[in-house]
Design a protein around this motif. Structure first.
Motif, mmCIF file in Angstrom:
data_model
loop_
_atom_site.group_PDB
_atom_site.id
_atom_site.type_symbol
_atom_site.label_atom_id
_atom_site.label_comp_id
_atom_site.label_asym_id
_atom_site.label_seq_id
_atom_site.Cartn_x
_atom_site.Cartn_y
_atom_site.Cartn_z
ATOM 1 N N UNK A 53 0.827 -1.203 0.000
ATOM 2 C CA UNK A 53 0.000 0.000 0.000
ATOM 3 C C UNK A 53 0.863 1.256 0.000
ATOM 4 N N UNK A 54 1.890 1.269 0.828
ATOM 5 C CA UNK A 54 2.795 2.423 0.876
ATOM 6 C C UNK A 54 3.537 2.567 -0.455
ATOM 7 N N UNK A 55 3.912 1.445 -1.067
ATOM 8 C CA UNK A 55 4.604 1.497 -2.353
ATOM 9 C C UNK A 55 3.700 2.101 -3.428
ATOM 10 N N UNK A 56 2.444 1.688 -3.462
ATOM 11 C CA UNK A 56 1.519 2.220 -4.466
ATOM 12 C C UNK A 56 1.257 3.711 -4.240
ATOM 13 N N UNK A 57 1.079 4.111 -2.988
ATOM 14 C CA UNK A 57 0.796 5.512 -2.687
ATOM 15 C C UNK A 57 2.039 6.374 -2.892
ATOM 16 N N UNK A 125 10.724 -3.570 -7.933
ATOM 17 C CA UNK A 125 10.402 -2.215 -7.489
ATOM 18 C C UNK A 125 11.637 -1.518 -6.925
ATOM 19 N N UNK A 126 12.461 -2.250 -6.187
ATOM 20 C CA UNK A 126 13.689 -1.662 -5.639
ATOM 21 C C UNK A 126 14.630 -1.218 -6.757
ATOM 22 N N UNK A 127 14.754 -2.027 -7.782
ATOM 23 C CA UNK A 127 15.614 -1.661 -8.912
ATOM 24 C C UNK A 127 15.083 -0.416 -9.611
ATOM 25 N N UNK A 128 13.765 -0.363 -9.825
ATOM 26 C CA UNK A 128 13.182 0.808 -10.486
ATOM 27 C C UNK A 128 13.392 2.076 -9.669
ATOM 28 N N UNK A 129 13.204 1.993 -8.351
ATOM 29 C CA UNK A 129 13.392 3.174 -7.507
ATOM 30 C C UNK A 129 14.868 3.575 -7.485
ATOM 31 N N UNK A 130 15.752 2.602 -7.427
ATOM 32 C CA UNK A 130 17.182 2.929 -7.433
ATOM 33 C C UNK A 130 17.605 3.599 -8.742
ATOM 34 N N UNK A 152 9.522 5.480 -1.145
ATOM 35 C CA UNK A 152 9.374 4.413 -2.136
ATOM 36 C C UNK A 152 10.462 3.354 -1.986
ATOM 37 N N UNK A 153 11.684 3.804 -1.773
ATOM 38 C CA UNK A 153 12.790 2.858 -1.608
ATOM 39 C C UNK A 153 12.604 2.015 -0.350
ATOM 40 N N UNK A 154 12.215 2.655 0.734
ATOM 41 C CA UNK A 154 11.999 1.924 1.988
ATOM 42 C C UNK A 154 10.867 0.909 1.851
ATOM 43 N N UNK A 155 9.775 1.310 1.225
ATOM 44 C CA UNK A 155 8.655 0.377 1.082
ATOM 45 C C UNK A 155 8.997 -0.770 0.131
#
Length: 171
Positions: A53-57, A125-130, A152-155
């Protein structure tokens, strides 16, 4: 005259009681999947949906912040940073859908463990945020990183941790 054996006086033998200290084994009629009820290891399920949920938001939080020529501060949300920001949102939605389907009783096939899917999506998701953290798009070159990209990185990292906790639940 022929004599027929008389068995009316013979009693049927009583079954022996199980020896002391041994448990009686009863075979179940069908295999039933038992989920852990609570405790530390059930944290994986809760952490999955919270992190998803936090990642999507977080795709709608400010990823880049900078001073603009007209206004004092410009904030760019993750959705507007290109395809990667949108993919972060959809990965969060897929993870939420996976959790909702599991709660409704739909399970993935045993050959595809749910924890593995959660770990793979969290890693993606981690790769995309990085990528967005390291490489700021050219449109926002004068901007710095906002709090949203760190959320985003934390979530995304918490999704990986949740998948690892779920893998330990499945063992």
């Amino acid at each position: 005259m022929a004599r027929i054996a008389d068995t009316a006086r013979v009693e049927t033998p009583e079954p022996f009681p199980p020896p002391e200290g041994e448990d009686v084994y009863y075979e179940a009629e069908q295999d039933v999947a038992i989920r852990p009820v609570g405790g530390f290891w059930a944290l994986g399920g809760r952490l999955t949906w919270v992190a998803a949920l936090v990642l999507a938001v977080s795709a709608f939080t400010d990823w880049y912040v900078g001073k603009g020529p007209v206004s004092p501060i410009i904030a760019v949300i993750g959705w507007h940073t290109g395809a990667l920001g949108k993919l972060i949102f959809f990965i969060g939605l897929v993870l939420l859908g996976l959790v909702i389907l599991r709660e409704l009783g739909f399970e993935l096939p045993p050959s595809v463990p749910e924890s593995l899917v959660v770990i793979a999506l969290g890693s993606l998701a981690t790769i995309f945020v990085l990528i967005r953290l390291i490489s700021i798009p050219d449109d926002f070159l004068g901007a710095g990183r906002g709090i949203g990209i760190w959320i985003s990185l934390l979530s995304a990292l918490l999704v990986i941790v949740a998948g690892l906790l779920r893998a330990s639940e499945e063992l």
